[in-house]
Enzyme design. Structure first.
Site, PDB file in Angstrom:
ATOM      1  CG  PHE A 147      -1.726   1.135   1.231  1.00 51.59           C
ATOM      2  CD1 PHE A 147      -2.984   1.329   0.323  1.00 51.59           C
ATOM      3  CD2 PHE A 147      -1.535   2.490   1.827  1.00 51.59           C
ATOM      4  CE1 PHE A 147      -3.749   2.295   0.157  1.00 51.59           C
ATOM      5  CE2 PHE A 147      -2.391   3.531   1.585  1.00 51.59           C
ATOM      6  CZ  PHE A 147      -3.390   3.480   0.694  1.00 51.59           C
ATOM      7  CG  ASP A 232       5.688   3.895   1.865  1.00 54.66           C
ATOM      8  OD1 ASP A 232       5.555   4.819   2.906  1.00 54.66           O
ATOM      9  OD2 ASP A 232       4.760   3.838   1.066  1.00 54.66           O
ATOM     10  CE  LYS A 261      -1.380   7.032   6.620  1.00 56.32           C
ATOM     11  NZ  LYS A 261      -0.974   6.126   5.590  1.00 56.32           N
TER      12      LYS A 261
HETATM   13  C1  LIG Z   1      -0.914   5.987   4.072  1.00 55.19           C
HETATM   14  C2  LIG Z   1      -0.100   5.603   3.355  1.00 55.19           C
HETATM   15  C3  LIG Z   1       0.475   6.381   2.094  1.00 55.19           C
HETATM   16  C4  LIG Z   1      -0.326   7.057   1.557  1.00 55.19           C
HETATM   17  O1  LIG Z   1      -0.438   8.468   2.540  1.00 55.19           O
HETATM   18  P1  LIG Z   1      -1.678   9.261   2.109  1.00 55.19           P
HETATM   19  O2  LIG Z   1      -1.155  10.534   2.835  1.00 55.19           O
HETATM   20  O3  LIG Z   1      -2.916   8.930   2.417  1.00 55.19           O
HETATM   21  O4  LIG Z   1      -1.318   9.919   0.382  1.00 55.19           O
HETATM   22  C5  LIG Z   1       1.648   5.752   1.470  1.00 55.19           C
HETATM   23  N1  LIG Z   1       2.420   4.376   2.009  1.00 55.19           N
HETATM   24  C6  LIG Z   1       1.887   3.901   3.174  1.00 55.19           C
HETATM   25  C7  LIG Z   1       2.784   2.780   3.707  1.00 55.19           C
HETATM   26  C8  LIG Z   1       1.043   4.590   3.948  1.00 55.19           C
HETATM   27  O5  LIG Z   1       0.485   3.671   4.937  1.00 55.19           O
END
Ligand SMILES: *Cc1c(COP(=O)(O)O)cnc(C)c1O
Length: 406
Positions: A147, A232, A261
């Site tokens: 994700f 990520d 986040k």
């Molecule tokens: C939430 C998330 C994203 C995307 O972040 P947004 O601020 O919702 O665009 C990307 N990678 C990971 C691992 C995430 O948990």
């Protein structure tokens, strides 16, 4: 004279959303009106312990005083310049974030998906300018069940059909391999590979933690292959797992780390690509940008977030309370829980499907005053604010036990 409009209740507000709000979410039926620390309150005044923390966007709890204070002070001074001009908050933010994450350079953006997109662009540019990949041939290797966000490029390399179907055609140049499988990764990497992009722990997939040695293996393999390791850490980073970054559980330093986040302190969207000068240094003026990226308010809040993390207190709390979480969940295995994965204050809990879907369990927990979110099937994710107390955490585990065993 008409009577003053009566404030609408939860059920009315939920019904009012239906015709006017796009149906891209299916929230739990709770209408939150205020919050402080680990607790939220709905419009009828019922209180809930927040065991989701905005998918880690609220690592420091709701309205942490230091963060709200930094935001207030900045609101009274300067909020936006665009990057057409310098402003007095950006240098300090970049210096401190680079120091916290042990890297050289920072590319500030807003949302997580933008950080991922930016990481992809930087990796491709690096592949052409530094590695010498022929034009438009660069590939990026990603993991199944990833994700990374919701843009068209990102959902194009998702393996979740719900996220993907109906949104093509997609950006080419991505190869998908199974997660936690170094042999498959080795097979997929070749001279066109700009980067391997993975989550050190797959959050949305159910808090999947790879085997010990996997991240070190990815580091070793990418170094040998002459491609970048892009981690990520948008959900896993900034204290959640008991370390500043989740990759630190192994002796691993990626070339590029994506943050988001919690970097915005639950106040404003703040994301960043951080990495070595060799990689982030490839960008020249005009090649990438964002009107809001690195704005004064974001930089002020982001700096205050970095200050909190510099103390080490939140990482320590996540590690210590992580033991309480693991022990509490272990005691529920065989009593409604069929298995779980946990690191720091973060757990994916597989509930016995006979007891209900993850959604149903989440609704039952909500009625008992605990907010969580299901991921897939009968898996629920626990990710309380790192400010939660041991007592609150034990309370939530007690509620989970009650819901699963009564
Ligand atoms: C939430 C998330 C994203 C995307 O972040 P947004 O601020 O919702 O665009 C990307 N990678 C990971 C691992 C995430 O948990």
């Amino acid at each position: 004279m008409t009577a003053p409009a009566r404030a609408r209740g939860s059920q009315e507000l939920i019904r009012a959303e239906e015709p006017v709000l796009a149906h891209n979410y299916h929230p739990l039926p709770v209408v939150v009106a205020r919050a402080e620390g680990a607790w939220v309150e709905d419009i009828e005044g019922r209180r809930y312990l927040d065991m989701l923390a905005g998918y880690s966007a609220l690592n420091f709890g709701h309205r942490h005083p230091a963060l709200v204070d930094a935001a207030h002070r900045q609101l009274d001074r300067l909020t936006l310049t665009s990057r057409a001009f310098h402003h007095d908050r950006l240098a300090g933010f970049a210096e401190r974030l680079a120091a916290l994450t042990g890297t050289d350079m920072v590319l500030p953006m807003n949302t997580g998906a933008e950080a991922v997109e930016s990481g992809i662009k930087v990796a491709r540019k690096w592949a052409y300018d530094v590695k010498g990949v022929p034009a438009d041939r660069a590939t990026i290797v990603v993991a199944a069940d990833n994700f990374h966000g919701r843009t068209t490029t990102i959902v194009g390399f998702s393996t979740d059909e719900t996220a993907r179907a109906g949104f093509g055609p997609f950006t080419p140049g991505f190869r998908v391999v199974p997660y936690n499988d170094l042999a498959a990764l080795e097979e997929a990497v070749d001279e066109t590979t700009a980067a391997v992009l993975i989550e050190p722990i797959q959050g949305e997939a159910g808090v999947l933690i790879p085997d010990d040695g996997y991240l070190a293996g990815v580091r070793e393999l990418t170094r040998r292959a002459g491609c970048l390791f892009v981690a990520d850490e948008i959900q896993s980073g900034l204290g959640r797992t008991g370390r500043t970054l989740a990759v630190e559980h192994e002796p691993v330093v990626p070339d590029v780390v994506l943050l988001g986040k919690a970097l915005g302190g639950g106040i404003v969207p703040v994301s960043a690509v951080v990495g070595s000068r060799e990689v982030l240094g490839v960008l020249r003026p005009g090649e990438h940008g964002s009107t809001f990226g690195g704005n004064p308010l974001a930089a002020a809040v982001g700096t205050a977030v970095v200050e909190l993390l510099e103390t080490g207190e939140f990482q320590r709390r996540a590690a210590e309370l992580g033991t309480v979480l693991r022990e509490g969940l272990a005691a529920l295995v065989g009593r409604g829980v069929v298995g779980f994965r946990a690191r720091g204050l973060w757990a994916g809990v597989d509930v016995d499907p006979a007891l209900g879907s993850g959604r149903e369990i989440s609704e039952r927990l909500m009625r008992e005053g605990v907010l969580v979110k299901d991921t897939h099937g009968s898996t629920i994710r626990l990710a309380p604010p790192l400010t939660v107390t041991g007592e609150e955490l034990r309370g939530a585990l007690g509620t989970l036990e009650k819901v699963l065993t009564s």
